[in-house]
Scaffold this active site. Structure first.
Site, PDB file in Angstrom:
ATOM      1  N   ARG A  72      -3.631   2.919   8.282  1.00  0.00           N
ATOM      2  CA  ARG A  72      -3.888   1.627   7.651  1.00  0.00           C
ATOM      3  C   ARG A  72      -2.625   0.767   7.646  1.00  0.00           C
ATOM      4  O   ARG A  72      -1.527   1.280   7.473  1.00  0.00           O
ATOM      5  CB  ARG A  72      -4.393   1.829   6.212  1.00  0.00           C
ATOM      6  N   ARG A  88      -3.327  -1.545  -6.325  1.00  0.00           N
ATOM      7  CA  ARG A  88      -2.515  -2.768  -6.229  1.00  0.00           C
ATOM      8  C   ARG A  88      -2.923  -3.680  -7.382  1.00  0.00           C
ATOM      9  O   ARG A  88      -3.977  -3.475  -7.993  1.00  0.00           O
ATOM     10  CB  ARG A  88      -2.765  -3.468  -4.888  1.00  0.00           C
ATOM     11  N   SER A 121      12.991 -43.635 -13.985  1.00  0.00           N
ATOM     12  CA  SER A 121      11.873 -42.743 -13.694  1.00  0.00           C
ATOM     13  C   SER A 121      11.803 -42.639 -12.181  1.00  0.00           C
ATOM     14  O   SER A 121      11.710 -43.647 -11.482  1.00  0.00           O
ATOM     15  CB  SER A 121      10.582 -43.326 -14.259  1.00  0.00           C
ATOM     16  N   CYS A 146       7.831 -39.701 -12.094  1.00  0.00           N
ATOM     17  CA  CYS A 146       6.424 -40.078 -12.226  1.00  0.00           C
ATOM     18  C   CYS A 146       5.729 -40.135 -10.882  1.00  0.00           C
ATOM     19  O   CYS A 146       4.665 -40.697 -10.759  1.00  0.00           O
ATOM     20  CB  CYS A 146       6.298 -41.413 -12.957  1.00  0.00           C
ATOM     21  N   GLY A 193      -6.468 -10.560   8.286  1.00  0.00           N
ATOM     22  CA  GLY A 193      -6.201 -11.074   9.620  1.00  0.00           C
ATOM     23  C   GLY A 193      -5.458 -10.055  10.454  1.00  0.00           C
ATOM     24  O   GLY A 193      -5.522 -10.068  11.684  1.00  0.00           O
ATOM     25  N   MET A 215      -4.833  -6.153  11.784  1.00  0.00           N
ATOM     26  CA  MET A 215      -5.628  -4.964  12.011  1.00  0.00           C
ATOM     27  C   MET A 215      -5.574  -4.144  10.734  1.00  0.00           C
ATOM     28  O   MET A 215      -4.523  -4.005  10.122  1.00  0.00           O
ATOM     29  CB  MET A 215      -5.005  -4.179  13.154  1.00  0.00           C
ATOM     30  N   TYR A 271      11.839 -35.523 -18.722  1.00  0.00           N
ATOM     31  CA  TYR A 271      10.403 -35.242 -18.647  1.00  0.00           C
ATOM     32  C   TYR A 271       9.884 -35.412 -17.232  1.00  0.00           C
ATOM     33  O   TYR A 271      10.544 -36.023 -16.382  1.00  0.00           O
ATOM     34  CB  TYR A 271       9.611 -36.159 -19.600  1.00  0.00           C
ATOM     35  N   LYS A 274       0.840  -1.196   0.000  1.00  0.00           N
ATOM     36  CA  LYS A 274       0.000   0.000   0.000  1.00  0.00           C
ATOM     37  C   LYS A 274       0.875   1.247   0.000  1.00  0.00           C
ATOM     38  O   LYS A 274       0.694   2.155  -0.819  1.00  0.00           O
ATOM     39  CB  LYS A 274      -0.902  -0.023   1.239  1.00  0.00           C
ATOM     40  N   HIS A 315      -4.439 -43.502  -0.258  1.00  0.00           N
ATOM     41  CA  HIS A 315      -4.995 -44.259  -1.374  1.00  0.00           C
ATOM     42  C   HIS A 315      -6.103 -43.483  -2.067  1.00  0.00           C
ATOM     43  O   HIS A 315      -6.111 -43.329  -3.290  1.00  0.00           O
ATOM     44  CB  HIS A 315      -5.523 -45.609  -0.850  1.00  0.00           C
TER      45      HIS A 315
END
Lengths: 936, 936
Positions: free
Chosen positions: A97, A359, A817, A884, A106, A108, A904, A27, A478
């Site tokens: 502010r 902003r 992998s 993977c 959260g 002030m 990859y 700000k 799972h």
């Protein structure tokens, strides 16, 4: 010179600018920047974040220079505005502010009208000729200041406002005033209906309330007021909510918040005053036009509070065309200057426009992408900037059906303790067993499967369900893994839900959901609602497609999918997958009747093994002869079951190969412990006993014999193929025959066989021998000299020992992998199913920055991966490397994979665009870093 | 020149010598060597082990040069001895014997008298004037050759011998011959009673039997006989028994067996002939005198077969003083030449002595040590050689009570499928529950605790028992680890035993052992016997003490003990421990009533944790207030339980510190998952519910809430201390206060605090902070400025991630102790409780050379250890390094620990001498290697 703690800003001169975000907060730096580019900003000053740090670390004391610097800047304001702080006649009023570098609910937030007291209010009334405005400002100040700076809760004042309103109503002759509900009262007597005297009365009452709570008079000294407010802002940096917010959002590296003190301008000075918020583009759909809302004769909080309904900003044309046009100009100026969509606040005081904040605007993923693509076309930003601006995780929203946000807000929450295990949204009727899920689905019903936790036996029920809810298990339980694989919404580990599978009921406290009750799951947030919420289907809109095309111009890392079925494959390809990095063959065994054949196989397998060992080890020829006789029947059953599975599995591979049209496909051999395929409850075991024609007690024994103390470290992966080589043979044969069949139709195939859970190169070579031998057998049978496709054989690196001996393994394996799920389990010693008990604490205490199952633990598990890469390349220069595990779709992990030179990543189909974007972003980041270094 | 496959030997000239053991086998190289040093050896030749390899790899064919080389050497023999192979009048007879580099039962052994046929036997009879001898030799040859070379079982011939004997008996007029038992018959008509004609008759019968089995005549061509015999020897190298023997005994690196063909000398030529075996010292007690036995008028097999009882060698003086004195000379010559105790075979032919074999003699551990120490004193060998000669594993025998070997041989085996889990021997009455074990013990009975597997709940029963038997679990199962820790005999994982804990019965097949039946366990071999076997207590004899003193002159590695009680500590010190490397504090909680206090603590702990989290995370102040109220009672109980445990634990540490008298003591904080301390059966839970005054269902819930899918990767180790910091506080306090108390008595103390299961340096620092804070508190309370002893804080390295980030951890930790049990579990991905299912196969298939839980997997887990050592030293040069896993007492692992520069190993008290010896041996080995390199 003394250290500078306070930065002044005004249209004429500013100490700061937009680059000083970490010192002045978002700000503060933007207020200074707006001054710098000539926008109308009320003057003020910013106390730096360093002061916040000092305050919180030094027992709530300030650097000694601070007071002087603040007073100097107040004097500057007084001089510029011709007002005096605390003056009886023409008081300077201030807003105070908070503002950190990152926006953070959260803390002030705001105190307006600071500087008013019993005398100044009279002066203000006289000066403006508007007592109503003056007293309204004072009562607002008392309430706000008391709440946020002095800890007197906001609601403590509500009753008094109601009292005054009831008095007005009575005076107006309205009947039965005492019995009116508050809502009705607010309609009859809105806040604007209060006259100066009413407000004066209210101020008196408010001051009484303050006194009752604080045992002292409401502070009259403006300087005292100011320092109370500043203290409150700095103190709120470390309150529970702010700390929790930073934790949840992974906000680290900030030293504190700044405090912005600014001359008040008044939107509540009358009907030619007002206040509003604006966006330089539409934040929800991204259209390039001024967007926002305003309220005349109001202060900022009124817009937020929702008591009066604000008007769309287009209506401002009617109220004040000049100001409206001015805002249009400012919109363009802001966008040109910040080259991003801005979210700003403004106030109109007596027809004059003031900018109070700007902003980067929050926006939906949809609009984020549209704005980024549009801005490239408008030549405001480069493609690279556009790509960098979209957060990979945001894309997730676009790939799943979501709830209508407005409806979702209004719906009753059942539990919010669950994890966002598989994104998207789903609604359906609650069922509590997999069988019920299947049965209800058959009857055409949409169901949500609710389980304490899921096991492989539930797979078919999970397929049948619209969504899955579990009370136990983490992000890689799972339920979570399977659901993500299926692209199905899942909320996992909702610990406050008590699920009773027997009575088919679940509860959170006293709230009960019974079988058949409708519930809705938000799998992206981990929330369960009671009732139905409207679904909005995913859109693959134009700009998204364009952006993803640009992404491919940058990224170097390949992106493959974890997919087990032709359908998964199709979805993955539509999201831009360049092949399959992981096909889990075991999932195929759960479908339809194949589970029966599979169970037939594993129920005799241990007996086959036992007798074979006996024949091998025994020296007594009579015992050997007997064992050979005994072996005959179980061996036949075992081989027959495998024979029955072969065509089924071959068909699966054919389907996948057809979809892939020559893209590579890594197929992993059977991996999980066998007992996962057997029923563990009596009912299931009885059914199995009937299906196998085997005595129930024997079935029980077979299942019990397969149970393990630590199944994750047990008889699974290639250990199965070593104990039961015929399984490896069958799977090899299915792959090769499928590839031949598909190849005959003129479709290219590129199978890659992956041996799982190798820890020792000899495990790999033993399995590889079987694969090669089986390939030779197929060739002989089919009378083929050379396979018409290439097939390579590699392994997963998921056991730490494999990483440490990767040089040995790479001599034999053509690719690695990284199975980072297991590598994390074994590397960190965390059971993914149990770690929930302490991993939360671990992240809270900063032991790990993030859950290592969600984002690769680069410092630890990453070192194992790096070691394996280095060792692997030392003996096979051109070894193919991929990942993977679940991390393949996590942007930070993707970045790591790029940096260490993998070929990859592979992830679930629904995360492919995310991985692609992350892969492009790291290339751009590296480019920027290189540029910077070259400049040095 | 053609490759040499056949090595000739005779007193005059030998191609080989004792260094050629791998080529000529042990027997062949020593026959050559005995020739070289002038001992009377019948001439012959050795076919090399390379031929064996060729034969088995080339479809049972030989190198083409072989036949020629054999024939050449036969001609040499014929020339030297003036006899001809296959001659009708003066036939050259041969023995054919196998002989690998390592002695190996299970291979085809010996064929004597080869070269005899229907004609040669007549010639031999005429030449020697001794038809009985000639026919006896022939019938022996037929039987032996048919059995070992042609596969006609030995017992097939027995009936014929009986028939002939019954004929003789009938002729002698003995009554009821047909109904005589065989034993009685053998007494009446011993083999020596058979005359030439009887034997001739027997030969005819034997030849018939051969024909019946083989469908062809008994081979008459001596060359054919020879090659059949050679084939049989080479073929037997790869028969089941030989392969199994090599597997079991870890014999690797051999290419095959050699074949020794040697001119026959005859011990059965009459009463001035004979045969025997000798030892240069007493192999069972080590005395320095000729030892052995002999039989006159016999061939070697008679001594072994046990039909006639051989005489002690001292009796030979009477039979033939000259030969006896000659043997005494040879004894000294052999020992001087071989500088080791020798086991030899000899034959006396017509009063003339021949040596047929010599080799290092097998001996008991006791005599091994005595001989080694004596030989040093006799200046035959150096101290270094003496130390190198004793196998570390052998010592184990000396440290535990053992069974009387003769009695053990005669006792009925119940099961031999178990593992030698904890060495020694024990006998007692079978009981099937831990409670029974305690109860019976109280009644003064000796019991063996028989369980499917043990769990921490059984600990007190295990203490009460003389020995432990389990049907499930491996070398590092709970039973095995705890038993070794207690120095208590244990047979684990005897898979063929079916234990029914309910009916208190166990079975192997039809053999039943009921509660109260006596059984005996041999924990060094893994055998269970039915009935009682006499126990021989362990002796710490003089030479053993001397040797262990020498050991300390060489070893550099420290050797500490894993000990949890003052008594363990005492035992450990008596075995030469230099401190304690691991005190497992949790074992202390199982004793006596402390388990109750401990259970009180853990049964409320989760509730405390839940409420604390709520207070931390919640933002609603009302909920926070309520949670604070709710917390009060459980928190009180939790802290009270810890307060109750403090003095008990402090006392334990005092006892240990007193024993140690200033030697270092590494104390590990609470490690196992908490549910291990809770009862899992209904009975135990009901008892706990009563003891806690808590509802039974709640107790059930608490236990269920603590169960884990993979407890080895779950909530344990330092994770407990992080969740419940007060446990860490209590343990720290107990250690520091105990050290202060003991210090007051003028006894030095050296505590080392060890944080278990660290995977991330931040876990360590968080725990270290608590330890340091607690120390400060104690100091404040006791008004001490500085502790009067040093205390260091370190960690176990047992999680792979810890090894990979050891540089970070070493910045904070003052020592590392490698917990190689867990490092193996997580590094290899093997659950020690489950891996039994496949680890056997893994060793059989050569994937691992040995069970990695028994001998450190140097190639894999060793790399993790090495990495941790390197990284650790990179940030803390002088970091103290030790190992405290089960491997600390394994000689190969000890060697590895020495090589990578650890400071010490720590093992169970009973393995300390083993570790010390291994630590000395590696120093000597390195010295030898260095010498060799310097020579190069």
């Amino acid at each position: 010179m003394a250290k500078k703690y306070v930065y002044y800003f005004s249209k004429e001169k500013s100490d700061g600018d937009t680059t000083m975000k970490y010192l002045l907060g978002g700000k503060g730096s933007n207020l200074a920047e707006m001054c710098n580019i000539g926008l109308p900003v009320p003057p003020g000053f910013t106390i730096t974040t360093e002061v916040c740090k000092y305050y919180n670390e030094n027992d709530k004391k300030y650097p000694k220079e601070l007071v002087g610097q603040v007073e100097t800047d107040i004097k500057k304001l007084e001089k510029l505005l011709g007002k005096k702080f605390g003056d009886k006649k023409n008081p300077l009023l201030l807003s105070v502010r908070s503002g950190a570098a990152v926006s953070m609910p959260g803390m002030m937030d705001t105190v307006l009208n600071l500087g008013l007291n019993d005398e100044a209010v009279e002066g203000l009334a006289a000066l403006t000729g508007n007592p109503r405005f003056a007293w309204d400002s004072y009562r607002r100040f008392i309430q706000m200041f008391s709440d946020v700076a002095m800890g007197v809760p906001h609601h403590s004042f509500e009753h008094s406002l109601e009292e005054v309103k009831r008095g007005i109503a009575q005076r107006k002759g309205i009947k039965d005033v005492e019995s009116l509900f508050q809502e009705a009262l607010n309609k009859l007597i809105p806040d604007t209906a209060l006259e100066g005297d009413d407000l004066k009365e209210l101020v008196a009452k408010y001051k009484e309330i303050y006194k009752k709570h604080k045992k002292s008079e409401f502070p009259q000294n403006p300087k005292e007021q100011l320092w109370y407010a500043v203290n409150a802002v700095f103190g709120s940096w470390s309150n529970n909510r702010a700390v929790a917010y930073r934790e949840i959002n992974n906000i680290t590296g900030l030293v504190g918040t700044a405090v912005n003190v600014q001359a008040m301008v008044f939107g509540n000075m009358g009907d030619d005053s007002g206040t509003g918020v604006g966006f330089t583009r539409d934040p929800s759909i991204g259209d390039n036009k001024l967007y926002g809302e305003f309220l005349m004769n109001a202060q900022g909080e009124d817009v937020v509070a929702g008591i009066r309904t604000p008007l769309p900003i287009s209506e401002l044309k009617k109220e004040n065309k000049e100001v409206y046009n001015q805002l249009q100009d400012i919109r363009l100026k802001l966008e040109k200057h910040y080259t991003d969509m801005q979210d700003f606040e403004f106030t109109i005081e007596n027809k004059k426009l003031f900018m109070l904040q700007t902003r980067a605007g929050k926006r939906t993923a949809h609009s984020e992408i549209k704005i980024a693509v549009d801005m490239v076309n408008e030549k405001l930003i480069s493609k690279e900037t556009a790509i960098m601006r979209v957060k990979p995780e945001q894309i997730d929203q676009l790939l799943h059906p979501m709830f209508d946000l407005d409806e979702e807000k209004k719906t009753k929450v059942f539990s919010k303790s669950g994890l966002p295990a598989s994104p998207g949204a789903a609604l359906g009727q609650a069922v509590f067993t997999a069988e019920d899920a299947e049965a209800w689905k058959k009857d055409g019903k949409d169901v949500i499967l609710c389980r304490l936790e899921t096991s492989p036996e539930d797979i078919r029920g999970m397929y049948a369900a619209k969504g899955i809810l579990t009370a136990r298990g983490g992000m890689t339980s799972h339920a979570a893994v399977v659901a993500r694989g299926m692209g199905k919404c899942c909320v996992a580990g909702a610990g406050d839900i008590h699920i009773d599978g027997k009575t088919k009921v679940m509860k959170v406290g006293a709230v009960v959901v019974k079988e058949g009750d409708w519930i809705s799951l938000n799998g992206s947030k981990g929330i369960v609602y009671i009732g139905k919420i409207k679904l909005i289907p995913p859109k693959m809109s134009g700009p998204f497609g364009i952006l993803m095309k640009w992404v491919n111009e940058y990224k170097r890392l390949g992106v493959r999918a974890n997919a087990d079925t032709p359908n998964d494959t199709k979805v993955a390809l539509s999201f831009g997958a360049e092949g399959i990095g992981l096909t889990r063959t075991e999932h195929m065994f759960f479908e339809g009747d194949r589970i029966v054949a599979f169970r037939r196989m594993i129920s005799v397998a241990p007996e086959v093994k036992r007798l074979r060992d006996l024949i091998d080890d025994e020296t007594d020829s009579e015992i050997i002869e007997q064992a050979k006789k005994d072996l005959k029947q179980p061996l036949e059953k075992y081989l027959q079951a495998l024979k029955d599975l072969l065509p089924l599995q071959r068909k699966d591979f054919e389907g996948i190969f057809k979809e892939l049209k020559g893209l590579p496909c890594t197929i992993r051999f059977l991996d999980p412990p066998l007992h996962e395929f057997l029923p563990h409850d009596e009912k299931g075991q009885k059914a199995l006993s009937a299906a196998l024609g085997t005595d129930f007690n024997k079935v029980k024994d077979i299942v019990a014999g397969m149970l393990e103390s630590n199944p994750m470290l047990g008889h699974r992966g290639c250990r199965l193929g070593i104990t039961y080589p015929e399984i490896t043979e069958m799977q090899t044969r299915a792959i090769v025959e499928a590839a031949l069949n598909v190849g005959k139709k003129g479709i290219k195939v590129k199978p890659e066989i992956m041996i799982p859970l190798v820890g020792n190169v000899k495990e790999f070579t033993l399995q590889k021998e079987i694969v090669l031998k089986t390939i030779e057998e197929v060739k002989k049978q089919k009378k083929i000299k050379k396979l018409p496709f290439d097939i390579i054989i590699g392994t997963m690196i998921e056991v730490p020992r494999a990483a440490m001996t990767a040089d040995e393994i790479a001599k034999e394996a053509e690719f690695f992998s990284f199975g980072t799920n297991d590598l994390t389990q074994m590397g960190c010693g965390f059971s993914r199913d149990d770690a929930g008990k302490f991993l939360g604490d671990y992240v809270k205490l900063g032991i790990y920055e993030e859950d290592p199952f969600q984002s690769l633990d680069i410092k630890g598990v990453g070192r194992l991966v790096q070691t394996a890469v280095d060792l692997g390349k030392s003996t096979r220069k051109d070894i193919k490397l991929g990942i993977c595990g679940e991390h393949g779709g996590d942007p930070k992990s993707v970045e790591f994979c790029h940096k260490i030179g993998l070929n990859y990543v592979s992830c679930s189909p629904f995360r492919i665009p995310i991985a692609r974007l992350a892969a492009a972003q790291i290339v751009i980041k590296e480019k920027v870093i290189n540029l910077k270094q070259r400049k040095k």
